[in-house]
Every structure is written in structure tokens, then in C-alpha cells.
Design a protein around this motif. Structure first.
Motif, PDB file in Angstrom:
ATOM      1  N   ARG A 183     -64.922   5.727 -52.389  1.00 43.26           N
ATOM      2  CA  ARG A 183     -64.633   5.466 -53.677  1.00 43.26           C
ATOM      3  C   ARG A 183     -63.423   6.426 -54.285  1.00 43.26           C
ATOM      4  NH1 ARG A 183     -68.978   4.756 -58.542  1.00 43.26           N
ATOM      5  NH2 ARG A 183     -69.120   2.782 -57.329  1.00 43.26           N
ATOM      6  N   HIS A 211     -64.984  -4.073 -56.401  1.00 41.62           N
ATOM      7  CA  HIS A 211     -66.328  -3.255 -55.898  1.00 41.62           C
ATOM      8  C   HIS A 211     -67.046  -4.525 -55.252  1.00 41.62           C
ATOM      9  CE1 HIS A 211     -69.557  -0.624 -55.771  1.00 41.62           C
ATOM     10  NE2 HIS A 211     -69.811  -0.092 -56.819  1.00 41.62           N
ATOM     11  N   ARG A 248     -64.566  -3.241 -62.741  1.00 41.21           N
ATOM     12  CA  ARG A 248     -64.251  -3.769 -61.284  1.00 41.21           C
ATOM     13  C   ARG A 248     -65.435  -4.528 -60.915  1.00 41.21           C
ATOM     14  NH1 ARG A 248     -63.921   2.445 -59.136  1.00 41.21           N
ATOM     15  NH2 ARG A 248     -66.212   3.048 -59.510  1.00 41.21           N
ATOM     16  N   THR A 249     -66.581  -4.389 -61.236  1.00 36.53           N
ATOM     17  CA  THR A 249     -67.636  -5.167 -60.854  1.00 36.53           C
ATOM     18  C   THR A 249     -67.540  -6.779 -61.221  1.00 36.53           C
ATOM     19  OG1 THR A 249     -69.169  -4.872 -62.599  1.00 36.53           O
ATOM     20  CG2 THR A 249     -69.348  -3.134 -60.881  1.00 36.53           C
ATOM     21  N   ARG A 310     -70.603  -1.542 -68.784  1.00 40.34           N
ATOM     22  CA  ARG A 310     -70.191  -0.324 -69.896  1.00 40.34           C
ATOM     23  C   ARG A 310     -68.945  -0.228 -69.927  1.00 40.34           C
ATOM     24  NH1 ARG A 310     -68.338   4.698 -67.935  1.00 40.34           N
ATOM     25  NH2 ARG A 310     -68.102   3.872 -65.815  1.00 40.34           N
ATOM     26  N   GLN A 312     -65.345   1.381 -69.797  1.00 38.80           N
ATOM     27  CA  GLN A 312     -65.013   2.419 -68.742  1.00 38.80           C
ATOM     28  C   GLN A 312     -64.077   3.241 -69.214  1.00 38.80           C
ATOM     29  OE1 GLN A 312     -65.657   1.097 -64.982  1.00 38.80           O
ATOM     30  NE2 GLN A 312     -67.298   0.466 -66.378  1.00 38.80           N
ATOM     31  N   PRO A 348     -74.409  -3.783 -63.683  1.00 38.21           N
ATOM     32  CA  PRO A 348     -74.008  -2.871 -62.547  1.00 38.21           C
ATOM     33  C   PRO A 348     -74.622  -1.433 -62.516  1.00 38.21           C
ATOM     34  CG  PRO A 348     -72.078  -2.941 -63.683  1.00 38.21           C
ATOM     35  CD  PRO A 348     -73.222  -3.897 -64.492  1.00 38.21           C
ATOM     36  N   LEU A 349     -74.878  -0.898 -63.913  1.00 40.03           N
ATOM     37  CA  LEU A 349     -75.108   0.477 -64.047  1.00 40.03           C
ATOM     38  C   LEU A 349     -74.277   1.040 -63.717  1.00 40.03           C
ATOM     39  CD1 LEU A 349     -79.067   0.052 -63.159  1.00 40.03           C
ATOM     40  CD2 LEU A 349     -78.005  -0.136 -65.609  1.00 40.03           C
ATOM     41  N   PRO A 350     -74.183   2.732 -64.359  1.00 35.64           N
ATOM     42  CA  PRO A 350     -74.838   3.028 -65.223  1.00 35.64           C
ATOM     43  C   PRO A 350     -74.626   2.423 -66.473  1.00 35.64           C
ATOM     44  CG  PRO A 350     -73.180   4.509 -64.692  1.00 35.64           C
ATOM     45  CD  PRO A 350     -72.975   3.448 -63.876  1.00 35.64           C
TER      46      PRO A 350
END
Ligand code: ASP
Length: 423
Positions: A183, A211, A248-249, A310, A312, A348-350
Motif C-alpha cells: 500500500r 483497491h 479508491r474502493t 469515508r 478521504q 469498506p471501513l474504517p
């Protein structure tokens, strides 16, 4: 009986049938099918009668050439090497082949079985950006396959802080380890890592880029949840919410989902955090309906899946985001108001649970629609499948499984029992 669950899931996936449709197709009640799909440890789990197993086998054998093949349609590869850098490497078929392997991994991920197929192998987990679940779950997945893990976190204690290039770091680590998970905060950096080595590299997040393993575990979760709810992915309405620009998710997941048919995407974000045009254009090519809005309430209405993200903040300087007010929060009241009993709430968390953050609220924690911990649990099986594919051991797993010797609870979370094991 584990094998029976894998065979049945595989059959439904390949026939693209809901549980109800599949039960009707093989002439059994939905209830009977549910009990055959339960994990072995569930008291209601039942063995499928021999005659039903034979019938399922015959249906699959009669499927047209290619789709009936149980041979995997991959190795996961990038430019001729076993590497996972982008979700673009997947077709619908190769993702499904990976999910078959993930299904097979479930008893190991759930600590009922053990395997040592990667005994002696070493994973280098290189995380130059914050992470809890991706780092630990890749590590745990490798360990559950019998391998060992070496970790490094952050730039401060790495030689990159002394000016070492990605090329040098990658080549050095290749002499120590059998696989590398990376990462890094810069988009494209993991591909640069990958170019400097012949050993498997997995992109665990390259800045706002991609991701891929998260997208795979998200789609795997959606499929499993939909199977329980009697839905299929084709035709589903997916609402993606939050920071769609830097998240990115959602970039990887939107591309992966777009391999399905007839989806509706509702992209809900503050105006400054909209989904990048190239991703919108890409999903548009699949002929899906796409709506973009900053109105959260309208965007969530009738969604089958609400995928929250979230903001970013680490990726941009300006702290103020117009439209990201407390009204923008997904919470119980809103979900009860505009979503159905079957809507899945994912993330995707957090999630940022600090006061004042408008991320997914914690008041949904005891609501069975909240699938966030099923996502994280599934992440182990999916990441095991990725390693098995990249290191070429997926065909050894089934015969290598032994019973786990230690005791662990039937479900790991206090709220998990709500699902009565029907997953
Ligand atoms: N864990 C996810 C990622 O690394 C999502 C996030 O950080 O918000 O992209």
C-alpha cells in the motif's frame, strides 16, 4: 458437507439463479436448499441427499462448453506475471472462479479447518499508508494458508525515508519473500513495485487509484448476501455514497460491478467529490443507468445496496466540503425512512466515528442490514483465494484440510446470530 455448499453456490452462480429459482429448478423446497447451504457447525445444517447431488451434477454437465468447466479461468496475472494490480484484470468469469476458491476457503477462514499449503512461504506486507484491516487480513489470510508474514508500516522506519527508490526496495524484498502486498499513497506506485520483481505483488491501495482486493471481497459479499435474500446482481440498484473522487474502493468496485447486466448506479456525493469522469464513462459503456446527485435521501431510495465511504481527508488540503453537513449522514432514521427491509448497507471501513464526522452512523450496529462485518469476515476467504491463485496452490487446498484443534465460538460477533447462520 463443506463441499456440498461449494457445489451448490457454484451451481447457482453459474446458472445465475436466485435460491428460489434454483430450488424450483432442482425440485426441492427453498427451506431444504437453505439447510444444505448452512455452515456445517449450524445445528440446522443438513446433508444433501445423494440423488439431489447427482441431479445438480447432471444439470451442470449439460451446460454449454466453457461455462461448465470447473477448471479455473485464470491465474490472476498482469503482463505475464502473477500479480494483482487492478480490477481491470478481471472478467466476470475469472471473478467467479476466484469466488469458488473463496467458498472453499470459508471453513478455514471460520477456523473449523486448517491447511498448510503455503508452509515455508513468506509474505512481505509493506504498508506505507495507514491500514488496520487490509494489512492484518492479508497477513491473517497468508498465515491461515500456513505461511508466515513480515510487516513494515509507514515511511518513517523504512529506507524510503533515506531516499531509496521503489525499484530498489522492491528488488531487495523479492530476495526475502515469496509475495509482496503493498500500500502506497501514490497512484501507480504499486505497479512500479511490480515492474521491479517477478514475485507476486498485490496492490493493497495506491493512493486514490485502486483497491482491487477490496472490490473483490465487496462483490463476493454482495453475491452471498443476495443469495440469502433471493436476489441476483444483474439488474440491481447500487447507491455509492460519500467521497467518490478520492475513494479508491468505489473506483474498483464500480468497474467490477459494471461487468454485470442492467445495473442502476446512483452516485451520491458532495459536488466537489464526484466520481471521476473516466470511471463514469467506463460504467456507462456497460449500458447501465447512471444517476449523479448530491441529494442523499433521494439517492438512497429503492437501492438494493448502499455503499457508503469515508471522506478521504488525507488526500486533500481544503478541510471544508460544501454539502457535507450532518444531513449527509447515513443513519438509522434515514435508512428506515427510505430503504427497504432487504437493503444492504456496506462500507469498506474504517468509518469515522468521531463526533462531528458525518460518516455511516453507529446506530445501525444492531441492524441486520448492516453488512460491514460480513464484508470484513469475507475478506479473509477472498484474500486466501487471491494468494492461492497467485502462488498456484488452489488445487491443493481441498485435500489438505484437517480439522482445527482449538475451540472457537460459533459466531465471532455478538450480533451475528441475527442471521441464523443463513449466509
Ligand atoms: N480502507 C479503505 C482504503 O484503504 C477505505 C478508507 O480508507 O476509507 O481505501
Amino acid at each position: 458437507m463443506t463441499q456440498q455448499q461449494t457445489v451448490l453456490r457454484d451451481a447457482m452462480r453459474r446458472l445465475n439463479m436466485t435460491r428460489d429459482a434454483f430450488a424450483a429448478r432442482i425440485g426441492v423446497s427453498r427451506r431444504a436448499l437453505d439447510t444444505w447451504l448452512l455452515p456445517d457447525e449450524s445445528p440446522e445444517s443438513r446433508a444433501m441427499p445423494e440423488i439431489a447431488a447427482r441431479y445438480v451434477g447432471e444439470i451442470l454437465a449439460r451446460m454449454p462448453e466453457g461455462s461448465a468447466s470447473t477448471q479455473s479461468a485464470y491465474p490472476i496475472e498482469f503482463e505475464g506475471r502473477p500479480q494483482l494490480l487492478s480490477i481491470d484484470q478481471f472478467s466476470r468469469e475469472s471473478a467467479e472462479a476466484l469466488f469458488r476458491t473463496a467458498d472453499m476457503m470459508q471453513p478455514i477462514a471460520r477456523r473449523r479447518k486448517i491447511t498448510r499449503v503455503l508452509e515455508g512461504a513468506v509474505l512481505a506486507n509493506l504498508f506505507f499508508e495507514a491500514s488496520t484491516r487490509t494489512r492484518v487480513s492479508f497477513g491473517a489470510a497468508f498465515c491461515r494458508l500456513g505461511g508466515s508474514v513480515c510487516d513494515t508500516t509507514g515511511f518513517t522506519f523504512s529506507s524510503m525515508a533515506k531516499g531509496e527508490s521503489i525499484y530498489d526496495t522492491s528488488r531487495v524484498i523479492s530476495g526475502y519473500a515469496d509475495a509482496i502486498v503493498v500500500r502506497h499513497p501514490e497512484q501507480g506506485s504499486v505497479a512500479e513495485f511490480a515492474r521491479a520483481t517477478n514475485i507476486p505483488v498485490i496492490n493493497a491501495g495506491d493512493g486514490p487509484g485502486e483497491h482491487p482486493s477490496q472490490a473483490l471481497l465487496d462483490l463476493y459479499t454482495i453475491q452471498r448476501e443476495f443469495s440469502r435474500l433471493g436476489k441476483i446482481v444483474d439488474g440491481a440498484h447500487i447507491a455509492m455514497v460519500g467521497d467518490l473522487k478520492y475513494g479508491r474502493t468505489v473506483h474498483s468496485l464500480a468497474k467490477l460491478l459494471s461487468l454485470h447486466k442492467g445495473l442502476k448506479f446512483t452516485l451520491v456525493s458532495p459536488a466537489s467529490l464526484e466520481m471521476p469522469a473516466h470511471i463514469v464513462e467506463r460504467i456507462g459503456r456497460g449500458g447501465h443507468v447512471i444517476e449523479q446527485t448530491s441529494d442523499l435521501r433521494a439517492g438512497l431510495a429503492n437501492a438494493d445496496v448502499v455503499y457508503a465511504t469515508r471522506i478521504q481527508k488525507e488526500r486533500f488540503a481544503d478541510e471544508s466540503i460544501e454539502g457535507y453537513t450532518p444531513d449527509f449522514q447515513i443513519n438509522r432514521a434515514l435508512v428506515d425512512d427510505v430503504c427497504g427491509r432487504d437493503t444492504l448497507i456496506m462500507h469498506p471501513l474504517p468509518r469515522d466515528s468521531r463526533p462531528g464526522a458525518n460518516d455511516l452512523a453507529t446506530d445501525l450496529n444492531h441492524d441486520s442490514r448492516l453488512a460491514i462485518f460480513r464484508q470484513t469476515d469475507n475478506g479473509i476467504a477472498v484474500r486466501m483465494a487471491i494468494f492461492a491463485a497467485l502462488l498456484g496452490v488452489e488445487n491443493q487446498v481441498r485435500h489438505s484440510m484437517r480439522d482445527a484443534t482449538w475451540k472457537s465460538p460459533a459466531s465471532v460477533g455478538p450480533d451475528d446470530a441475527v442471521f441464523h447462520g443463513f449466509d
